[in-house]
Design an enzyme around this catalytic site. Sequence first.
Site, mmCIF file in Angstrom:
data_model
loop_
_atom_site.group_PDB
_atom_site.id
_atom_site.type_symbol
_atom_site.label_atom_id
_atom_site.label_comp_id
_atom_site.label_asym_id
_atom_site.label_seq_id
_atom_site.Cartn_x
_atom_site.Cartn_y
_atom_site.Cartn_z
ATOM 1 N N TYR A 172 -6.160 -10.402 -8.955
ATOM 2 C CA TYR A 172 -5.212 -10.991 -9.134
ATOM 3 C C TYR A 172 -4.864 -11.236 -7.853
ATOM 4 C CZ TYR A 172 -4.318 -7.655 -5.194
ATOM 5 O OH TYR A 172 -4.261 -7.561 -3.363
ATOM 6 N N LEU A 197 -11.381 -8.567 2.878
ATOM 7 C CA LEU A 197 -10.704 -9.789 2.032
ATOM 8 C C LEU A 197 -10.264 -10.926 2.538
ATOM 9 C CD1 LEU A 197 -9.706 -10.467 -1.274
ATOM 10 C CD2 LEU A 197 -7.309 -10.755 -0.218
ATOM 11 N N LYS A 251 -10.201 -9.566 -4.953
ATOM 12 C CA LYS A 251 -9.799 -8.991 -4.934
ATOM 13 C C LYS A 251 -8.987 -8.488 -6.188
ATOM 14 C CE LYS A 251 -4.502 -10.735 -3.314
ATOM 15 N NZ LYS A 251 -4.455 -10.062 -2.389
ATOM 16 N N GLU A 268 -9.050 -3.911 8.366
ATOM 17 C CA GLU A 268 -8.061 -5.324 7.134
ATOM 18 C C GLU A 268 -6.954 -4.094 7.695
ATOM 19 O OE1 GLU A 268 -8.892 -7.841 4.164
ATOM 20 O OE2 GLU A 268 -10.164 -5.389 3.170
HETATM 21 N N1 PDD Z 1 -2.431 -8.909 -0.293
HETATM 22 N N2 PDD Z 1 -6.349 -8.006 2.810
HETATM 23 C C1 PDD Z 1 -5.952 -7.655 1.706
HETATM 24 C C2 PDD Z 1 -6.616 -6.465 1.401
HETATM 25 C C3 PDD Z 1 -5.092 -7.886 1.026
HETATM 26 O O1 PDD Z 1 -4.644 -7.534 -0.129
HETATM 27 C C4 PDD Z 1 -4.169 -9.160 1.186
HETATM 28 C C5 PDD Z 1 -2.655 -9.482 0.946
HETATM 29 C C6 PDD Z 1 -4.541 -9.455 2.886
HETATM 30 C C7 PDD Z 1 -3.622 -10.816 2.937
HETATM 31 O O2 PDD Z 1 -4.484 -11.956 1.942
HETATM 32 P P1 PDD Z 1 -3.415 -13.513 2.308
HETATM 33 O O3 PDD Z 1 -3.235 -13.517 3.386
HETATM 34 O O4 PDD Z 1 -3.796 -14.516 1.149
HETATM 35 O O5 PDD Z 1 -2.142 -12.844 1.612
HETATM 36 C C8 PDD Z 1 -5.608 -9.454 2.995
HETATM 37 C C9 PDD Z 1 -1.103 -9.332 -0.357
HETATM 38 C C10 PDD Z 1 -0.341 -9.630 0.177
HETATM 39 C C11 PDD Z 1 -0.903 -8.219 -1.834
HETATM 40 O O6 PDD Z 1 -1.997 -7.703 -2.834
HETATM 41 O O7 PDD Z 1 0.879 -8.435 -2.334
#
Ligand code: PDD
Length: 284
Positions: free
Chosen positions: A33, A204, A147, A179
């Site tokens: 996703y 991620l 992801k 994270e």
């Molecule tokens: N999640 N780490 C994890 C495990 C995440 O699920 C996310 C983002 C990030 C930050 O990535 P980015 O800056 O590209 O959004 C780091 C999204 C927002 C979600 O699952 O809703």
Amino acid sequence: MSDIAYVDGAFVPRAEARVSIFDRGFLFADGIYEVCAVLDGRLVDNGPHLDRLARSVGAIELPLPVSREQIVEIERALVARNGVSEGLVYMQVTRGAADRDFAFPENATPTLVAFSQKKTIVAAPAAQTGVSVISTDDIRWARRDIKSVALLAQVLAKQAARRAGAAEAFMTEDGFVTEGASSTAFIVTASNEIVTRPLSRALLPGCTRMAVLRLAAERGMAVVERAFTIAEAQSAAECFFTSATSFVMPVIAIDGRAVGNGQPGPATRRLREIYIETARATAE
Ligand code: PDD
């Protein structure tokens, strides 16, 4: 959630948006996703999000059923049809519906769904006050750079955070923060270094992380990629996390212990302002 969703080639009312119980996303979490922020009705950092989508599906040998250009069209159509000025677009691709068998099916067609959500991100009250986080063991699989929709560990971590009155959980492995449950963790040291963990399979590659590191470096702020512990974060000058749905979020307490003076710090505030300014200027 907004009213119109996208399911395999059609825009349908939310109540009619359905996939099969045999879909491998449902049975095996065999899917990928992405979440992209919407600001002023435009997509923020969409290029990096689509790059990461391509990388994630490639890592699990899942062909994307539509082109990159078509995905952008779908995202824009959802934003327009649902009148999203600020919020997000969610996209998910799975290996499709097939008889239940662990190995890849011979001839399943990938499922692609997408929807939008309205959300106040820029003027979110939490960004003014800062938020609390808790720490929790990182119990996820070994390919967190993908992801994947397999998010049960993060669901449990977020629920533990909510029970504790916190907004996010910082996950730790071998004593170091990997994270946030859905964000990238940062600290600012007493000597004003912006510190975040280097990329690896343990976390991620955050699109917001990438943008914030670049913007900080461009403005001459010191950036260091190294792992840190919860104890170091608790005694750091500042702490924050980044994600597409929160941008730069100040952390004012970790496991009940105040960070800094218990208020959003100046470097965090500045990075948030710079990120929002750039996002507005570059969203498309
Ligand atoms: N999640 N780490 C994890 C495990 C995440 O699920 C996310 C983002 C990030 C930050 O990535 P980015 O800056 O590209 O959004 C780091 C999204 C927002 C979600 O699952 O809703």
